[in-house]
Design an enzyme around this catalytic site. Structure first.
Site, mmCIF file in Angstrom:
data_model
loop_
_atom_site.group_PDB
_atom_site.id
_atom_site.type_symbol
_atom_site.label_atom_id
_atom_site.label_comp_id
_atom_site.label_asym_id
_atom_site.label_seq_id
_atom_site.Cartn_x
_atom_site.Cartn_y
_atom_site.Cartn_z
ATOM 1 N N HIS A 1 -7.462 0.907 -6.214
ATOM 2 C CA HIS A 1 -7.915 0.075 -4.992
ATOM 3 C C HIS A 1 -8.317 -1.317 -5.403
ATOM 4 O O HIS A 1 -9.595 -1.593 -5.008
ATOM 5 C CB HIS A 1 -8.733 0.739 -3.866
ATOM 6 C CG HIS A 1 -8.401 -0.137 -2.481
ATOM 7 N ND1 HIS A 1 -7.821 -1.081 -2.186
ATOM 8 C CD2 HIS A 1 -9.091 0.530 -1.156
ATOM 9 C CE1 HIS A 1 -7.725 -1.278 -1.016
ATOM 10 N NE2 HIS A 1 -8.601 -0.381 -0.326
ATOM 11 N N CYS B 1 -16.108 1.965 1.066
ATOM 12 C CA CYS B 1 -14.765 1.451 1.569
ATOM 13 C C CYS B 1 -14.652 1.262 2.718
ATOM 14 O O CYS B 1 -13.641 0.280 3.243
ATOM 15 C CB CYS B 1 -13.904 1.760 0.399
ATOM 16 S SG CYS B 1 -13.495 3.347 0.494
ATOM 17 N N GLN C 1 -10.119 -3.649 -2.924
ATOM 18 C CA GLN C 1 -11.516 -3.318 -2.312
ATOM 19 C C GLN C 1 -12.553 -3.635 -3.320
ATOM 20 O O GLN C 1 -13.605 -4.038 -2.911
ATOM 21 C CB GLN C 1 -11.433 -1.880 -2.233
ATOM 22 C CG GLN C 1 -12.713 -1.038 -1.477
ATOM 23 C CD GLN C 1 -13.067 -1.687 -0.211
ATOM 24 O OE1 GLN C 1 -12.137 -1.580 0.775
ATOM 25 N NE2 GLN C 1 -14.310 -2.246 -0.167
ATOM 26 N N ASP D 1 -17.023 7.582 -1.034
ATOM 27 C CA ASP D 1 -15.776 7.385 -0.397
ATOM 28 C C ASP D 1 -15.573 8.842 0.132
ATOM 29 O O ASP D 1 -16.063 9.686 -0.174
ATOM 30 C CB ASP D 1 -14.630 6.829 -1.417
ATOM 31 C CG ASP D 1 -13.348 6.752 -0.927
ATOM 32 O OD1 ASP D 1 -13.239 6.716 0.421
ATOM 33 O OD2 ASP D 1 -12.463 6.722 -1.571
ATOM 34 N N ARG E 1 0.969 -1.268 0.030
ATOM 35 C CA ARG E 1 0.110 0.097 -0.102
ATOM 36 C C ARG E 1 1.004 1.190 -0.079
ATOM 37 O O ARG E 1 1.869 1.356 0.996
ATOM 38 C CB ARG E 1 -0.875 0.009 1.227
ATOM 39 C CG ARG E 1 -1.456 1.556 1.541
ATOM 40 C CD ARG E 1 -2.598 1.459 2.522
ATOM 41 N NE ARG E 1 -3.801 0.892 1.938
ATOM 42 C CZ ARG E 1 -4.933 0.780 2.547
ATOM 43 N NH1 ARG E 1 -5.149 1.613 3.919
ATOM 44 N NH2 ARG E 1 -5.724 0.111 2.154
ATOM 45 N N ARG F 1 -13.603 -8.336 2.265
ATOM 46 C CA ARG F 1 -12.171 -8.091 1.995
ATOM 47 C C ARG F 1 -11.275 -9.338 2.442
ATOM 48 O O ARG F 1 -10.646 -9.773 1.495
ATOM 49 C CB ARG F 1 -11.574 -6.833 2.883
ATOM 50 C CG ARG F 1 -12.180 -5.484 2.654
ATOM 51 C CD ARG F 1 -11.613 -4.978 1.118
ATOM 52 N NE ARG F 1 -10.317 -5.134 1.062
ATOM 53 C CZ ARG F 1 -9.505 -4.140 1.355
ATOM 54 N NH1 ARG F 1 -9.913 -3.139 2.133
ATOM 55 N NH2 ARG F 1 -8.275 -4.170 1.148
HETATM 56 N N1 NVA Z 1 -9.814 7.001 -1.122
HETATM 57 C C1 NVA Z 1 -9.408 6.535 0.123
HETATM 58 C C2 NVA Z 1 -9.642 5.111 0.244
HETATM 59 C C3 NVA Z 1 -9.407 4.325 1.422
HETATM 60 C C4 NVA Z 1 -9.688 3.063 1.714
HETATM 61 C C5 NVA Z 1 -7.725 6.856 0.228
HETATM 62 O O1 NVA Z 1 -7.221 6.618 -0.616
HETATM 63 O O2 NVA Z 1 -7.682 7.475 1.545
HETATM 64 N N1 CP Z 2 -11.044 -0.043 2.831
HETATM 65 C C1 CP Z 2 -9.818 0.078 3.295
HETATM 66 O O1 CP Z 2 -8.624 -0.345 2.202
HETATM 67 O O2 CP Z 2 -9.540 0.147 4.555
HETATM 68 P P1 CP Z 2 -8.262 0.227 5.306
HETATM 69 O O3 CP Z 2 -7.614 1.807 4.763
HETATM 70 O O4 CP Z 2 -8.393 0.389 6.642
HETATM 71 O O5 CP Z 2 -7.400 -0.648 5.033
#
Ligand code: NVA
Ligand code: CP
Length: 303
Positions: free
Chosen positions: A130, A259, A133, A220, A103, A287
């Site tokens: 993502h 998400c 997800q 989101d 990530r 997930r």
């Molecule tokens: N768009 C959000 C998704 C988190 C799962 C982010 O990138 O923070």
């Molecule tokens: N939705 C998601 O990816 O959650 P986290 O940021 O908690 O991993």
């Protein structure tokens, strides 16, 4: 044949369906206490340069349930965070691990890990997409709606990593995808060109028309990880881009997904969130099952 999961548009529709089918099977087996140690003795490295609850826990628990183990590698602790190049990190970790989930910010870093490493790489979120997800999201939609083809899948809010993966996953699944976003926060242009050619995509700043007749509504946060400094401006840009009762009233009795984490009162009202909490937390649970399926597809030996 899948070697990595870098972004959903790298998959064929059959590969995507194959992951969802295996995820359903693994979920069924877990509920019935049928254990299969598909990844016995294997180790997944999990590199995080951003925070996580769901992604970290689901991959770590998933590896454990599959008979393997997972290593949490924060960039604060490993040399990557002090500037060791991705291509060197990839070559070292490939000699010790069986797979890597990462990530991070730049999609290019994930692609580079795959280029320079020799083990499966899984994208656990970048600024661009993502994919894990959306695999869980599609699995959840199938559970509630039986099939995906022809459903209207609407995303309201920022044309961000989630919007990009929803476009890719929705189009590959034969869904009609609609994105309701401000004109200055549209999804990735190149991806949209691919989607217009491959299926049914609408992008509009009119959220009511995006939501009209929708079978699934998704939203989101307005400010993603790394955009905390823009939060105030974004609150202004996205004012009105909210999933609320008025928006829900024009849908086809839509299910609602998020998400998570959610900011109630911004992208979604507390009322809509709580009315759809079962769907949203089934989605979060999925997930685990979807990621186990990805890991089995990519990492199981002799498959
Ligand atoms: N768009 C959000 C998704 C988190 C799962 C982010 O990138 O923070
Ligand atoms: N939705 C998601 O990816 O959650 P986290 O940021 O908690 O991993």
């Amino acid at each position: 044949m899948m070697k990595h999961l870098l972004k959903l548009q790298d998959l064929t529709p059959d590969e995507l369906t194959g992951i969802l089918n295996l995820a359903d099977q693994l979920k069924y087996e877990k509920k019935h206490n049928i254990a299969h140690e598909h990844l016995k003795g294997q180790t997944l490295g999990m590199i995080f340069t951003k925070s996580s609850t769901r992604t970290r826990v689901s991959f770590e628990v998933g590896m454990y349930q599959l008979g393997g183990s997972a290593l949490f590698l924060s960039d604060k602790d490993i040399q990557l965070g002090r500037g060791e190049p991705i291509k060197d990190t990839a070559r070292v970790l490939s000699r010790m691990l069986d797979g890597i989930m990462i990530r991070t910010f730049a999609q290019q870093d994930v692609e580079d890990l795959a280029t320079y490493g020799s083990i499966p790489i899984i994208n656990g979120l970048t600024d661009y997409c993502h994919p894990c997800q959306v695999l869980a999201d599609l699995m959840t939609i199938r559970e509630y709606k039986q099939s995906l083809k022809g459903l209207k899948f609407t995303f309201i809010g920022d044309g961000n990593n989630m919007a990009n993966s929803i476009i890719a996953g929705g189009i590959l699944s034969g869904m009609k995808v609609a994105i309701g976003c401000p004109d200055n926060h549209r999804p990735d242009e190149k991806l949209c060109e691919w989607a217009y050619k491959s299926g049914d995509l609408t992008i509009t700043s009119d959220i009511m028309s995006a939501a009209e007749g929708a079978d699934v509504i998704y939203t989101d946060v307005w400010a993603s990880m790394g955009q905390e400094g823009e939060a105030e401006q974004r609150r202004k840009d996205f004012a009105g881009y909210q999933v609320n009762d008025k928006l829900m009233s024009v849908t086809n009795n839509a299910m609602v997904l998020h998400c998570l984490p959610a900011h109630r009162g911004e992208e979604i009202t507390d009322e809509v969130f709580e009315a759809h909490a079962n769907e949203i937390f089934d989605e979060a649970e999925n997930r685990l099952h979807a990621e186990k399926a990805v890991m089995v597809k990519l990492m199981k030996k002799g498959k």
